[in-house]
Design a protein around this motif. Structure first.
Motif, mmCIF file in Angstrom:
data_model
loop_
_atom_site.group_PDB
_atom_site.id
_atom_site.type_symbol
_atom_site.label_atom_id
_atom_site.label_comp_id
_atom_site.label_asym_id
_atom_site.label_seq_id
_atom_site.Cartn_x
_atom_site.Cartn_y
_atom_site.Cartn_z
ATOM 1 N N VAL A 96 0.838 -1.206 0.000
ATOM 2 C CA VAL A 96 0.000 0.000 0.000
ATOM 3 C C VAL A 96 0.869 1.251 0.000
ATOM 4 C CG1 VAL A 96 -1.688 1.317 1.339
ATOM 5 C CG2 VAL A 96 -1.951 -1.156 1.086
ATOM 6 N N ASP A 97 1.941 1.234 0.748
ATOM 7 C CA ASP A 97 2.818 2.412 0.780
ATOM 8 C C ASP A 97 3.449 2.670 -0.589
ATOM 9 O OD1 ASP A 97 2.271 2.781 3.450
ATOM 10 O OD2 ASP A 97 4.132 1.861 4.171
ATOM 11 N N ALA A 98 3.857 1.605 -1.283
ATOM 12 C CA ALA A 98 4.451 1.776 -2.609
ATOM 13 C C ALA A 98 3.420 2.303 -3.595
ATOM 14 C CB ALA A 98 5.041 0.460 -3.085
ATOM 15 N N LEU A 99 2.171 1.844 -3.486
ATOM 16 C CA LEU A 99 1.110 2.369 -4.353
ATOM 17 C C LEU A 99 0.905 3.855 -4.114
ATOM 18 C CD1 LEU A 99 -1.222 2.009 -6.392
ATOM 19 C CD2 LEU A 99 -2.680 1.381 -4.438
ATOM 20 N N ALA A 100 0.968 4.270 -2.858
ATOM 21 C CA ALA A 100 0.814 5.700 -2.551
ATOM 22 C C ALA A 100 1.927 6.515 -3.203
ATOM 23 C CB ALA A 100 0.806 5.910 -1.033
ATOM 24 N N LEU A 101 3.146 5.997 -3.196
ATOM 25 C CA LEU A 101 4.250 6.694 -3.848
ATOM 26 C C LEU A 101 4.037 6.762 -5.358
ATOM 27 C CD1 LEU A 101 7.287 5.210 -1.889
ATOM 28 C CD2 LEU A 101 6.412 7.541 -1.747
ATOM 29 N N LYS A 102 3.540 5.667 -5.947
ATOM 30 C CA LYS A 102 3.276 5.638 -7.390
ATOM 31 C C LYS A 102 2.199 6.656 -7.750
ATOM 32 C CE LYS A 102 4.607 2.980 -10.086
ATOM 33 N NZ LYS A 102 4.185 1.820 -10.849
ATOM 34 N N ARG A 103 1.127 6.696 -6.991
ATOM 35 C CA ARG A 103 0.043 7.633 -7.299
ATOM 36 C C ARG A 103 0.512 9.079 -7.109
ATOM 37 N NH1 ARG A 103 -5.198 5.494 -7.629
ATOM 38 N NH2 ARG A 103 -6.019 7.522 -6.977
ATOM 39 N N ALA A 104 1.344 9.318 -6.113
ATOM 40 C CA ALA A 104 1.869 10.669 -5.907
ATOM 41 C C ALA A 104 2.742 11.089 -7.089
ATOM 42 C CB ALA A 104 2.662 10.724 -4.607
ATOM 43 N N ALA A 105 3.537 10.161 -7.607
ATOM 44 C CA ALA A 105 4.390 10.484 -8.754
ATOM 45 C C ALA A 105 3.567 10.783 -9.993
ATOM 46 C CB ALA A 105 5.348 9.325 -9.018
ATOM 47 N N ALA A 106 2.424 10.110 -10.137
ATOM 48 C CA ALA A 106 1.586 10.284 -11.329
ATOM 49 C C ALA A 106 0.697 11.513 -11.262
ATOM 50 C CB ALA A 106 0.719 9.045 -11.524
ATOM 51 N N THR A 107 0.413 11.994 -10.069
ATOM 52 C CA THR A 107 -0.546 13.091 -9.900
ATOM 53 C C THR A 107 -0.110 14.324 -10.678
ATOM 54 O OG1 THR A 107 -1.230 12.284 -7.727
ATOM 55 C CG2 THR A 107 -1.628 14.621 -8.209
ATOM 56 N N GLY A 108 -1.037 14.839 -11.480
ATOM 57 C CA GLY A 108 -0.792 16.068 -12.227
ATOM 58 C C GLY A 108 0.049 15.906 -13.472
ATOM 59 N N GLN A 109 0.408 14.669 -13.832
ATOM 60 C CA GLN A 109 1.278 14.443 -14.991
ATOM 61 C C GLN A 109 0.590 13.724 -16.143
ATOM 62 O OE1 GLN A 109 5.552 13.969 -14.853
ATOM 63 N NE2 GLN A 109 5.271 12.815 -12.951
ATOM 64 N N CYS A 110 -0.555 13.107 -15.924
ATOM 65 C CA CYS A 110 -1.104 12.156 -16.879
ATOM 66 C C CYS A 110 -2.021 12.823 -17.901
ATOM 67 C CB CYS A 110 -1.860 11.055 -16.148
ATOM 68 S SG CYS A 110 -0.793 10.043 -15.094
ATOM 69 N N HIS A 111 -1.756 12.553 -19.169
ATOM 70 C CA HIS A 111 -2.582 13.071 -20.260
ATOM 71 C C HIS A 111 -3.706 12.113 -20.628
ATOM 72 C CE1 HIS A 111 0.057 16.517 -21.157
ATOM 73 N NE2 HIS A 111 1.016 15.705 -20.730
ATOM 74 N N VAL A 112 -3.698 10.908 -20.094
ATOM 75 C CA VAL A 112 -4.797 9.954 -20.257
ATOM 76 C C VAL A 112 -5.092 9.358 -18.886
ATOM 77 C CG1 VAL A 112 -4.090 9.437 -22.622
ATOM 78 C CG2 VAL A 112 -3.324 7.942 -20.768
ATOM 79 N N ASP A 113 -6.242 8.698 -18.769
ATOM 80 C CA ASP A 113 -6.591 8.071 -17.496
ATOM 81 C C ASP A 113 -5.645 6.904 -17.218
ATOM 82 O OD1 ASP A 113 -8.608 9.891 -17.284
ATOM 83 O OD2 ASP A 113 -10.256 8.469 -17.539
ATOM 84 N N THR A 114 -5.289 6.746 -15.934
ATOM 85 C CA THR A 114 -4.218 5.820 -15.562
ATOM 86 C C THR A 114 -4.599 5.033 -14.319
ATOM 87 O OG1 THR A 114 -2.555 7.335 -16.488
ATOM 88 C CG2 THR A 114 -1.780 5.664 -14.929
#
Length: 426
Positions: A96-114
């Motif tokens: 769960v902690d690693a998923l939180a880091l992944k989602r934080a890295a993706a936030t505000g960067q994605c041009h398509v749904d992820t």
């Protein structure tokens, strides 16, 4: 949006698609009254593609690829939804902690749904239920060395333990390590292919089928390369399978010496095998086509030596999947409706993205203007991926993506509008 070639769930026909608040509100005849909107004429209107096998690599290996570059490339290729694999990012998405880091890295960067896959590795079975509840779409596991030490493979007993821990979709890299020979230093592609024979896949697919039968769980065979494994999959009611554009378009016979941009695992095989994979798609034995976009820093491809044994195994193709598949499909008598089923509707169904992959009322207005008769030659330098490395450079393809809409808004590649998706809330 009007098109005389709208690809709908019941086939291709003229239609007007009405969009309200980011969703498809109505699908009417082409000449139905309404606002002027966009009239594509003979340019086809497709649902946005759903690519459930993408290695974004951020955080930790963002120099290989990242959310901004990967999703910009996806949109340029008509892909409006991706699901990111749990490796080769650091840390891998195994908690769960690693998923939180992944989602934080993706936030505000994605041009398509992820969305995101979780990972099943030795010792983390107890973590899988919480990770599933946190929103991953299921779990990726390897039966063979993954290529990165932080994501080790599962033995058959460890796979059984993971399947017992959570009732979720498991997606499996199915190669049997006992059937794989160590690759020897060589610039000859034939030497590399010989080190990973079809037997490696057929044996591992047998392991997957047996695990599904023993547990009743849903398992999915990733990036199927060896057509010999298809009979086992057909007879397994809870097992699905995918293949990739490179297995459907490229052949071992055409790979030049030292051309390590063609290396992937499992490998691209011969022309007869390619034809058999197309037969598998036609019969429904293979469910879908996704990219397995797996780039790396260019130096890891070892173009300096051309050594297939040392080169990273992965192909960058996220932006090119649609024209690559359409070029081959059209030549073999398949239709745009077939391609949409393989690359949009079916991947969405398999992972549970109930609002994606179709032009139908209530679905997200993720749409693509595609000119199926337009020809072009691939220029790697014009691709949106982070690095200009692809085996398709210089290849003539058919079909150009003209415009991509995400929930009714044009994806301009400048302002990221993609959402982060969670299982059950997608």
């Amino acid at each position: 949006m009007r098109s005389r070639r709208a690809v709908l769930p019941d086939g291709e026909r003229p239609a007007a698609v009405f969009v309200r608040d980011g969703r498809i509100a109505a699908v009417e005849p082409y000449d139905a009254p309404g606002p002027d909107g966009v009239d594509l004429g003979e340019v086809a209107l497709l649902p946005g593609l759903v690519d459930t096998h993408v290695h974004v690599n951020e955080p930790g290996r963002t120099e290989w690829e990242g959310f901004a570059t990967a999703t910009r490339a996806a949109a340029a290729g008509g892909v409006t939804t991706i699901v990111d694999m749990p490796l080769n990012s650091l840390p891998p998405t195994v908690s769960v902690d690693a998923l939180a880091l992944k989602r934080a890295a993706a936030t505000g960067q994605c041009h398509v749904d992820t969305g995101f896959w979780g990972g099943a590795v030795p010792g983390n079975a107890a973590d899988l239920p919480a990770l599933y509840e946190a929103g991953v779409f299921g779990f990726k596991a390897f039966l063979v060395d993954s290529g990165v030490p932080e994501f080790p493979p599962l033995s058959p007993p460890e796979l059984a333990e993971a399947l017992a821990a959570v009732d979720a979709l498991f997606v499996i890299h199915a190669e049997d390590p006992a059937a794989i020979a160590p690759a020897t230093t060589s610039p000859h592609y034939a030497d590399f292919v010989a080190s990973r024979p079809p037997l490696a896949e057929t044996g591992a697919v047998g392991t997957v089928v047996a695990a599904a039968a023993a547990t009743g769980r849903r398992l999915h065979v990733l990036h199927l390369s060896a057509a010999e494994a298809l009979p086992s999959i057909v007879d397994a009611p809870t097992v699905t399978a995918e293949t990739c554009p490179h297995y459907l378009a490229l052949t071992a016979e055409e790979v030049p010496d030292g051309a390590t941009e063609f290396k992937c695992c499992p490998p691209i095989r011969g022309a007869a095998n390619r034809d058999a994979l197309w037969q598998g798609l036609a019969s429904g034995a293979i469910d879908c086509v996704v990219s397995d976009h797996s780039p790396c820093a260019p130096e890891l491809k070892r173009a300096d030596t051309g050594d297939f044994a040392a080169a990273w195994g992965g192909i960058a193709s996220l932006q090119l999947g649609l024209p690559v598949v359409w070029t081959q499909a059209a030549a073999r008598g398949f239709t745009l409706a077939d391609v949409v089923r393989w690359m949009a509707a079916r991947p969405a169904e398999i992972v549970g993205l109930s609002g994606k992959g179709r032009i139908a009322v209530g679905y997200d207005a993720d749409l693509v203007a595609f000119e199926p008769d337009a020809a072009f030659v691939v220029d790697a330098g014009r691709l949106r991926h982070r690095h200009a490395v692809t085996p398709y450079h210089g290849r003539a393809l058919l079909g150009k993506v003209r415009t991509t809409w995400l929930r009714g808004t044009v994806v301009d590649g400048v302002k990221p509008r993609g959402r982060l998706l969670s299982r059950g809330a997608a």
